[in-house]
Motif scaffolding. Structure first.
Motif, PDB file in Angstrom:
ATOM      1  N   ALA A 148      91.008  57.766  99.925  1.00 47.59           N
ATOM      2  CA  ALA A 148      90.242  56.995  98.946  1.00 47.59           C
ATOM      3  C   ALA A 148      90.816  57.164  97.547  1.00 47.59           C
ATOM      4  O   ALA A 148      90.963  56.188  96.793  1.00 47.59           O
ATOM      5  N   LEU A 178      85.164  53.901 105.424  1.00 47.06           N
ATOM      6  CA  LEU A 178      84.352  53.140 104.482  1.00 47.06           C
ATOM      7  C   LEU A 178      84.482  53.672 103.057  1.00 47.06           C
ATOM      8  O   LEU A 178      84.370  52.901 102.102  1.00 47.06           O
ATOM      9  N   ASP A 179      84.755  54.976 102.901  1.00 45.89           N
ATOM     10  CA  ASP A 179      84.911  55.491 101.539  1.00 45.89           C
ATOM     11  C   ASP A 179      86.171  54.953 100.882  1.00 45.89           C
ATOM     12  O   ASP A 179      86.214  54.774  99.657  1.00 45.89           O
ATOM     13  N   ILE A 181      87.314  51.868 101.456  1.00 48.55           N
ATOM     14  CA  ILE A 181      86.934  50.501 101.084  1.00 48.55           C
ATOM     15  C   ILE A 181      86.102  50.517  99.802  1.00 48.55           C
ATOM     16  O   ILE A 181      86.330  49.714  98.885  1.00 48.55           O
ATOM     17  N   GLU A 182      85.155  51.423  99.734  1.00 52.07           N
ATOM     18  CA  GLU A 182      84.326  51.526  98.530  1.00 52.07           C
ATOM     19  C   GLU A 182      85.170  51.865  97.308  1.00 52.07           C
ATOM     20  O   GLU A 182      84.980  51.289  96.226  1.00 52.07           O
ATOM     21  N   ALA A 183      86.112  52.798  97.471  1.00 52.54           N
ATOM     22  CA  ALA A 183      86.952  53.206  96.344  1.00 52.54           C
ATOM     23  C   ALA A 183      87.843  52.061  95.875  1.00 52.54           C
ATOM     24  O   ALA A 183      88.019  51.840  94.672  1.00 52.54           O
ATOM     25  N   TYR A 185      87.243  48.860  96.259  1.00 57.34           N
ATOM     26  CA  TYR A 185      86.384  47.843  95.634  1.00 57.34           C
ATOM     27  C   TYR A 185      86.070  48.218  94.190  1.00 57.34           C
ATOM     28  O   TYR A 185      86.146  47.366  93.285  1.00 57.34           O
ATOM     29  N   GLU A 186      85.728  49.483  93.954  1.00 56.07           N
ATOM     30  CA  GLU A 186      85.398  49.923  92.599  1.00 56.07           C
ATOM     31  C   GLU A 186      86.614  49.878  91.676  1.00 56.07           C
ATOM     32  O   GLU A 186      86.474  49.649  90.474  1.00 56.07           O
ATOM     33  N   ALA A 209      82.563  47.445 107.929  1.00 57.31           N
ATOM     34  CA  ALA A 209      82.508  47.147 106.497  1.00 57.31           C
ATOM     35  C   ALA A 209      81.411  46.137 106.187  1.00 57.31           C
ATOM     36  O   ALA A 209      81.047  45.957 105.009  1.00 57.31           O
ATOM     37  N   LEU A 212      78.707  47.268 103.968  1.00 60.37           N
ATOM     38  CA  LEU A 212      78.973  47.406 102.533  1.00 60.37           C
ATOM     39  C   LEU A 212      78.779  46.106 101.762  1.00 60.37           C
ATOM     40  O   LEU A 212      78.882  46.094 100.525  1.00 60.37           O
ATOM     41  N   ARG A 216      77.899  43.634  96.796  1.00 59.15           N
ATOM     42  CA  ARG A 216      79.342  43.562  96.517  1.00 59.15           C
ATOM     43  C   ARG A 216      79.805  42.119  96.718  1.00 59.15           C
ATOM     44  O   ARG A 216      80.314  41.752  97.771  1.00 59.15           O
ATOM     45  N   LEU A 219      83.445  41.279  97.989  1.00 58.64           N
ATOM     46  CA  LEU A 219      83.890  41.839  99.263  1.00 58.64           C
ATOM     47  C   LEU A 219      83.798  40.798 100.374  1.00 58.64           C
ATOM     48  O   LEU A 219      82.793  40.079 100.493  1.00 58.64           O
TER      49      LEU A 219
END
Length: 364
Positions: A148, A178-179, A181-183, A185-186, A209, A212, A216, A219
């Motif tokens: 991430a 998923l972490d 993907i979150e990272a 995205y941010e 995903a 999430l 978002r 996404l």
């Protein structure tokens, strides 16, 4: 009239397309074809019968244009995916490549950048170039994983307009957590596409995903019917996203791009999702059998959450590929030095591949 009178390079082709060759995996009429990650199991007869009946009904009105917004099919995909999705969250096209092309037509283009962690699906740079965008290749760890922290740093530095996260990754089979993907995205200000073409082959209970998506709006989660649904020849891909994204894709799609026959066939297949997905467990079993056997032969299989296995420690990939070819087995050289990739087929096809590989000898 069929004779070629000029060379391709003599035509007024776009400068950025000169010197390129069309995408395509080697095709050959061999008994065992395990090179393009198809689901080699045939569609169950009861499902095929319903699909044929649905197509027959659609043919009665084939003189009319199909439903331009394919509402019934989108409702079917929403029901299949769950997670509170509705038809407004769904888009579909002729294969997931066309779905991704629509995304790039809407959100990339000349002067814009796309990004993915190499090695990854080879169509991402090709689709990017086709719309005039610049493709940027990020890096993975030696085992093809992504962390991430590193992923966020790379995306923040590149500042792409569209990021592709292939999960599990093609051609390596590597899962993306998923972490990550979150990272990503941010760290991004653009569109983030999570390509879940092989998600059905991941371990049961692993979160998609899709979980999430709420909150978002940039996404996108794309899927295909080609793999788990054994529908490669039907060419149906789809995505889930914020309804505003779906509205954006309407701006670039061709009118009536999904035929009435395609809509009918896909809707019928979705009605039989539990039956279609019964094949997945068998494919996963053969995938894991491949991994165990080729490791015993001295090769290095990589962790795979897909319907294929990438294996390394191949001294001469071209020679091994040819030796298998000569034995009637077609697999894929994906261009990674000292690696080859094989799809998991039926039990009989998998046995044929493993027997052929064993007859050639171990990696050492």
């Amino acid at each position: 009239m069929g004779r070629v009178s000029v060379r391709l390079e003599d035509l007024p082709l776009r400068d950025d397309l000169r010197g390129l060759t069309p995408y395509g995996a080697p095709q050959a009429p061999l008994p065992i074809a395990l090179n393009v990650n198809e689901n080699t199991h045939p569609v169950p007869q009861e499902v095929a019968d319903d699909i044929m009946d649905s197509i027959a009904l659609a043919l009665r009105e084939v003189n009319r244009y199909p439903d331009r917004d394919f509402v019934a099919l989108r409702e079917g995909f929403a029901d299949y995916l769950g997670h509170g999705l509705t038809a407004e969250n769904i888009w579909a096209a002729n294969g997931s490549n066309e779905v991704l092309q629509h995304v790039l037509q809407a959100f990339a283009g000349p002067g814009r950048k796309t990004f993915g962690f190499a090695p990854t699906y080879s169509m991402y740079p090709l689709l990017s170039q086709a719309v005039g965008a610049t493709w940027l290749a990020g890096r993975r760890e030696v085992d093809y994983s992504i962390s991430a922290t590193d992923a966020a740093v790379q995306v923040r530095e590149a500042q792409p307009d569209v990021v592709f996260l292939c999960s599990p990754n093609n051609p390596t089979g590597t899962p993306v957590s998923l972490d990550v993907i979150e990272a990503v995205y941010e760290a991004s200000t653009g569109i983030v596409v999570v390509d879940e073409a092989y998600h059905e082959f991941a371990p049961q209970g692993e979160r998609s995903a899709l979980t999430l998506l709420p909150g978002r709006e940039r996404l996108i989660v794309s899927r295909t019917m080609s793999k788990a649904f054994a529908f490669a020849g039907a060419r149906v891909g789809y995505l889930a996203a914020d309804p505003a994204v779906v509205d954006a894709l309407r701006l670039v799609r061709l009118p009536y791009h999904l035929s009435a026959l395609t809509q009918a066939a896909a809707s019928a297949a979705l009605r039989h999702a539990p039956t279609m997905l019964q094949m997945v467990d068998e494919i996963v079993a053969q995938r894991d059998r491949i991994s165990a056997t080729i490791e015993a032969l001295g090769y290095r299989p990589y962790e795979s959450w897909s319907n294929f296995v990438l294996f390394g420690d191949v001294a001469d990939p071209a020679a091994l590929w040819q030796s298998l070819y000569d034995r009637g087995v077609l697999i894929r050289d994906v261009g990674i030095p000292h690696h080859l990739r094989v799809s998991a087929g039926t039990e009989e096809e998998t046995t044929a591949f493993l027997d052929a590989l064993a007859s050639i000898g171990s990696a050492s």
